[in-house]
Design a protein around this motif. Structure first.
Motif, short mmCIF file in Angstrom:
data_model
loop_
_atom_site.label_atom_id
_atom_site.label_comp_id
_atom_site.label_asym_id
_atom_site.label_seq_id
_atom_site.Cartn_x
_atom_site.Cartn_y
_atom_site.Cartn_z
N SER A 280 27.27 48.46 45.29
CA SER A 280 27.29 47.28 44.41
C SER A 280 27.94 47.60 43.07
O SER A 280 28.67 46.77 42.52
N PHE A 281 27.70 48.81 42.54
CA PHE A 281 28.34 49.21 41.29
C PHE A 281 29.86 49.31 41.45
O PHE A 281 30.60 49.22 40.47
N SER A 282 30.32 49.52 42.69
CA SER A 282 31.75 49.74 42.95
C SER A 282 32.49 48.50 43.39
O SER A 282 33.72 48.54 43.55
N LEU A 283 31.80 47.39 43.60
CA LEU A 283 32.45 46.19 44.13
C LEU A 283 33.58 45.70 43.24
O LEU A 283 34.61 45.23 43.72
N PHE A 284 33.37 45.77 41.92
CA PHE A 284 34.39 45.32 40.97
C PHE A 284 34.69 46.45 40.00
O PHE A 284 33.82 47.27 39.68
N PRO A 285 35.92 46.54 39.49
CA PRO A 285 36.29 47.62 38.57
C PRO A 285 35.50 47.56 37.27
O PRO A 285 35.20 46.48 36.76
N GLN A 286 35.18 48.73 36.73
CA GLN A 286 34.55 48.78 35.41
C GLN A 286 35.52 48.30 34.34
O GLN A 286 35.12 47.65 33.38
N LEU A 287 36.78 48.66 34.50
CA LEU A 287 37.83 48.15 33.61
C LEU A 287 38.57 47.07 34.39
O LEU A 287 39.50 47.35 35.14
#
Length: 314
Positions: A280-287
């Protein structure tokens, strides 16, 4: 641009690269790092020197313990590596089919309070630098916790208040309804706690990492993406063990071994939670990126590459 964001710009644009990074960053041993170690890690990254293998720990410590907007160390309990050990007992306790309303409300209160604290601590705070939390923001957090606590306990409240004894209805309330309810409440928690980002905007950067202003459109996108990722986390964590338990009871797979049902449910829920947190933390880019046409007109001139960057938060 903050060193943490520069890392995500070069290493976090594909799902697999982000997943690999989070699998390393969620190491709970990093929670024992001292403030001096965290500060040294930030100094090393800010120096611009090329990192060697020995410096990889400094990189991981900065990414997992330092807020990318303020540059300050996150509260230990709200750092990403603390999410699993803290939330696991709260999630399991909140999903258990309690016989009474009070324990259901108790576990829901603990889980929703921690979720709200984690969402607030890991938000995008670029428009709030040097400001204290406003009364409106505190009221929003309190309201989100109160509402999600009561809504999360709703199936148990209905069963107890209406004295429901019908097996099909109990099955629906205990095994089916909690799945969309958990996902919706997780989405709502993020959406409300971080609503100020949509109202005031968040800082956006050009392709060179230079800040160009605040964007409400980017704030809305950051909040929506994080809310969806959290809904996927809690919705899946609720769905898989409930489905296994429902199927085992319906097909009588463990007939004569009813004592195995509870351990099976606990192990499956814990396993899914462990897997889904980095996913779930990786589903969307942090940047994250936002296209030129989707951003405010006054900022479009800065999007020479056709897009601008923003810190999504977590």
């Amino acid at each position: 641009m903050d060193p943490n964001l520069l890392y995500w710009k070069s290493h976090g644009q594909s799902f697999l690269s982000r997943l690999q990074a989070w699998l390393n960053l969620l190491d709970p041993t990093s929670l024992f790092a001292s403030d001096a170690e965290i500060q040294n890690a930030r100094t090393l990254l800010g120096s611009g020197d090329k990192l060697n293998e020995k410096d990889e720990r400094a990189l991981g410590l900065s990414l997992s313990a330092v807020h990318a907007d303020s540059g300050a160390a996150l509260p230990t309990i709200f750092r990403p590596p603390a999410f699993l050990p803290v939330s696991a007992p709260l999630v399991l306790g909140s999903l258990l089919p309690h016989r009474h309303v009070k324990p259901t409300l108790f576990f829901q209160l603990l889980m929703q309070s921690y979720s709200a604290g984690f969402n607030h601590a890991n938000r995008n705070s670029s428009s709030e630098q040097g400001k204290k939390a406003s009364l409106k923001q505190l009221l929003l957090i309190a309201g989100a916790v109160s509402y999600t606590t009561c809504a999360g306990a709703l199936p148990q409240i209905v069963i107890n208040r209406l004295h429901i004894s019908s097996t099909p209805i109990q099955t629906f309330l205990r095994f089916i309804l909690p799945v969309p309810l958990s996902a919706a409440l997780a989405f709502f928690n993020v959406f409300v706690v971080r609503s100020e980002e949509s109202e005031t905007g968040i800082r956006v950067f050009d392709s060179n990492g230079n800040p160009v202003g605040l964007s409400k459109a980017a704030g809305e996108k950051a909040v929506r993406e994080t809310a969806l990722s959290r809904a996927a986390l809690f919705g899946t964590t609720t769905a898989v063990p409930n489905l296994l338990l429902f199927l085992s009871q319906r097909r009588r797979l463990l007939q004569g071994h009813s004592l195995l049902l509870s351990p099976l449910w606990h192990m499956s829920a814990a396993f899914v939670l462990i897997v889904m947190i980095p996913v779930s933390f990786s589903l969307f880019p942090q940047l994250g990126t936002i296209k030129k046409e989707n951003i405010e007109e006054e900022l479009q001139a800065a999007a020479e590459s056709g897009q601008l960057y923003y810190h999504r938060g977590l």
